[in-house]
Design a protein around this motif. Structure first.
Motif, PDB file in Angstrom:
ATOM      1  N   UNK A 101      34.776  92.064  84.428  1.00  0.00           N
ATOM      2  CA  UNK A 101      34.322  93.446  84.457  1.00  0.00           C
ATOM      3  C   UNK A 101      35.405  94.375  83.922  1.00  0.00           C
ATOM      4  N   UNK A 102      36.628  94.211  84.401  1.00  0.00           N
ATOM      5  CA  UNK A 102      37.716  95.062  83.934  1.00  0.00           C
ATOM      6  C   UNK A 102      37.997  94.840  82.445  1.00  0.00           C
ATOM      7  N   UNK A 103      37.888  93.609  81.990  1.00  0.00           N
ATOM      8  CA  UNK A 103      38.084  93.333  80.561  1.00  0.00           C
ATOM      9  C   UNK A 103      37.007  94.019  79.724  1.00  0.00           C
ATOM     10  N   UNK A 104      35.749  93.926  80.175  1.00  0.00           N
ATOM     11  CA  UNK A 104      34.660  94.571  79.438  1.00  0.00           C
ATOM     12  C   UNK A 104      34.824  96.083  79.423  1.00  0.00           C
ATOM     13  N   UNK A 105      35.213  96.651  80.549  1.00  0.00           N
ATOM     14  CA  UNK A 105      35.434  98.097  80.605  1.00  0.00           C
ATOM     15  C   UNK A 105      36.574  98.511  79.680  1.00  0.00           C
ATOM     16  N   UNK A 106      37.621  97.703  79.633  1.00  0.00           N
ATOM     17  CA  UNK A 106      38.749  98.006  78.751  1.00  0.00           C
ATOM     18  C   UNK A 106      38.330  97.925  77.292  1.00  0.00           C
ATOM     19  N   UNK A 107      37.574  96.894  76.948  1.00  0.00           N
ATOM     20  CA  UNK A 107      37.137  96.724  75.564  1.00  0.00           C
ATOM     21  C   UNK A 107      36.166  97.821  75.133  1.00  0.00           C
ATOM     22  N   UNK A 108      35.363  98.328  76.058  1.00  0.00           N
ATOM     23  CA  UNK A 108      34.365  99.352  75.720  1.00  0.00           C
ATOM     24  C   UNK A 108      34.804 100.755  76.133  1.00  0.00           C
ATOM     25  N   UNK A 109      36.077 100.945  76.435  1.00  0.00           N
ATOM     26  CA  UNK A 109      36.554 102.215  76.965  1.00  0.00           C
ATOM     27  C   UNK A 109      36.276 103.395  76.033  1.00  0.00           C
ATOM     28  N   UNK A 110      36.295 103.179  74.746  1.00  0.00           N
ATOM     29  CA  UNK A 110      36.064 104.275  73.796  1.00  0.00           C
ATOM     30  C   UNK A 110      34.592 104.710  73.802  1.00  0.00           C
ATOM     31  N   UNK A 111      33.690 103.797  74.117  1.00  0.00           N
ATOM     32  CA  UNK A 111      32.256 104.103  74.086  1.00  0.00           C
ATOM     33  C   UNK A 111      31.692 104.519  75.442  1.00  0.00           C
ATOM     34  N   UNK A 112      32.474 104.417  76.498  1.00  0.00           N
ATOM     35  CA  UNK A 112      31.985 104.761  77.832  1.00  0.00           C
ATOM     36  C   UNK A 112      31.934 106.273  78.011  1.00  0.00           C
TER      37      UNK A 112
END
Length: 182
Positions: A27-38
């Protein structure tokens, strides 16, 4: 900052500690990878709890699809409790859940809301005060009154049965004693 709370929340859904840790890490990895689009989130903790819940559900479905042949339940050794006990426990659990649902539906709408936010959503008092637009002490008082009312109604429903079971042996002895003289 939220790792421990998220881990404890995830542990409610799965006994497998490694599975919970893996889901959190992913979850934290996905959030980090998608941080620009969140998008911007006002309440981070409820957002993370929801995301973890969805992550664990999705991962558990994936794992169930890829079980090894030896792990199939009907091929494993029968070391679990008998099916009859499992059915009885399930029925008792269902009855208790329905009883609790009935008791909660008898509460006021504010009491129902606070029970839902605190126990079903797992929110802290600070978050509840913002959502319900109340002072912290008022939230604590309302929650306390709601829980006390639930407890009282639960015990009131159990009392007649408990009382009957308590006096049953005594009643049996009286009837048996009196039947000698009749």
């Amino acid at each position: 900052m939220h790792y421990r709370k998220l881990y404890n929340y995830g542990a409610r859904f799965s006994q497998d500690k490694d599975f919970v840790r893996d889901c959190l890490q992913e979850l934290f990895m996905e959030l980090w990878e998608r941080r620009a689009r969140l998008s911007k989130v006002q309440h981070v903790k409820p957002y993370l709890l929801t995301a973890l819940r969805h992550k664990m559900i999705n991962e558990s479905f994936k794992l169930k699809r890829f079980k090894q042949y030896e792990e199939l339940p009907f091929l494993s050794d029968v070391t679990e409790k008998p099916i009859e006990l499992a059915i009885i426990e399930l029925e008792l659990s269902w009855e208790n859940a329905m009883r609790l649902k009935t008791i909660i539906s008898g509460l006021t709408s504010r009491q129902q809301e606070i029970i839902y936010l605190r126990f079903y959503q797992g929110l802290e008092f600070v978050e509840i005060t913002q959502i319900m637009d109340m002072e912290r002490q008022s939230v604590a008082n309302l929650l306390h009154r709601s829980l006390r009312e639930i407890r009282d109604k639960w015990l009131a429903a159990e009392f007649p049965t408990t009382l009957l079971l308590f006096f049953l042996p005594f009643n049996y002895l009286i009837i048996r004693y009196l039947s000698k003289f009749l």
